[in-house]
Design an enzyme around this catalytic site. Structure first.
Site, mmCIF file in Angstrom:
data_model
loop_
_atom_site.group_PDB
_atom_site.id
_atom_site.type_symbol
_atom_site.label_atom_id
_atom_site.label_comp_id
_atom_site.label_asym_id
_atom_site.label_seq_id
_atom_site.Cartn_x
_atom_site.Cartn_y
_atom_site.Cartn_z
ATOM 1 N N MET A 1 43.253 7.649 -105.205
ATOM 2 C CA MET A 1 42.752 8.839 -105.847
ATOM 3 C C MET A 1 43.368 10.061 -105.203
ATOM 4 O O MET A 1 42.996 10.417 -104.099
ATOM 5 C CB MET A 1 41.234 8.911 -105.703
ATOM 6 C CG MET A 1 40.692 10.176 -106.343
ATOM 7 S SD MET A 1 39.099 10.644 -105.732
ATOM 8 C CE MET A 1 39.478 12.207 -105.010
ATOM 9 N N PRO A 2 44.274 10.685 -105.860
ATOM 10 C CA PRO A 2 44.789 11.943 -105.320
ATOM 11 C C PRO A 2 43.813 13.089 -105.561
ATOM 12 O O PRO A 2 43.120 13.131 -106.567
ATOM 13 C CB PRO A 2 46.070 12.169 -106.112
ATOM 14 C CG PRO A 2 46.378 10.873 -106.766
ATOM 15 C CD PRO A 2 45.082 10.172 -106.942
ATOM 16 N N LEU A 3 43.775 13.994 -104.615
ATOM 17 C CA LEU A 3 43.101 15.276 -104.791
ATOM 18 C C LEU A 3 44.209 16.319 -104.721
ATOM 19 O O LEU A 3 44.900 16.428 -103.708
ATOM 20 C CB LEU A 3 42.071 15.518 -103.685
ATOM 21 C CG LEU A 3 41.438 16.910 -103.668
ATOM 22 C CD1 LEU A 3 40.688 17.198 -104.959
ATOM 23 C CD2 LEU A 3 40.529 17.049 -102.464
ATOM 24 N N THR A 72 46.543 15.346 -101.657
ATOM 25 C CA THR A 72 45.940 14.511 -100.628
ATOM 26 C C THR A 72 45.753 13.112 -101.213
ATOM 27 O O THR A 72 45.166 12.960 -102.290
ATOM 28 C CB THR A 72 44.585 15.085 -100.175
ATOM 29 O OG1 THR A 72 44.777 16.424 -99.702
ATOM 30 C CG2 THR A 72 43.976 14.250 -99.064
#
Length: 127
Positions: A1-3, A72
């Site tokens: 899961m990218p932020l 992130t």
């Protein structure tokens, strides 16, 4: 899961902001195997005085249209995937919003899988 956090000067239209997000998301789907609907993006629009950057470092020609993208992710992507992401983001943003390659700055921040909670007070990546 990218932020994903996106930093840029104020002034782009809502359509351009949506295309910017869609382009980054598509690039991550192509290169980082990001699942469908795994979209967590924040746009930070700043006044000119609050957005300070080196216009020519390292040997580039940046304009006021600079976009800084900080992604992130868990620390499980290869060097090749990261290099592919940089190219894919450049391609998508050039095609979608006419962004110049010198105006796309990307930073990847890697964290351990246990550093994520997607909700419910759980650490879904390590359960």
């Amino acid at each position: 899961m990218p932020l994903t956090q996106i930093f840029m000067r104020k002034g782009r239209t809502e359509i351009a902001r949506r295309e910017l997000q869609a382009g980054i998301y598509e690039a991550m789907r192509q290169t980082f195997a990001v699942p469908e609907d795994d979209r967590f993006m924040i746009i930070n629009e700043l006044e000119g005085a609050d957005f300070w950057f080196g216009r020519s470092y390292p040997g580039l020609d940046r304009s006021d249209d600079l976009i800084i993208i900080q992604i992130t992710v868990s620390n499980n992507r290869t060097r090749e995937q990261k290099l592919a992401l940089y190219k894919a983001v450049n391609h998508e943003l050039s095609a979608r919003i006419g962004c110049r390659p010198d105006d796309i700055f990307i930073n990847i921040v890697e964290v351990m899988p246990e550093n994520w909670s997607f909700g419910q007070g759980r650490a879904q990546n390590i359960e």
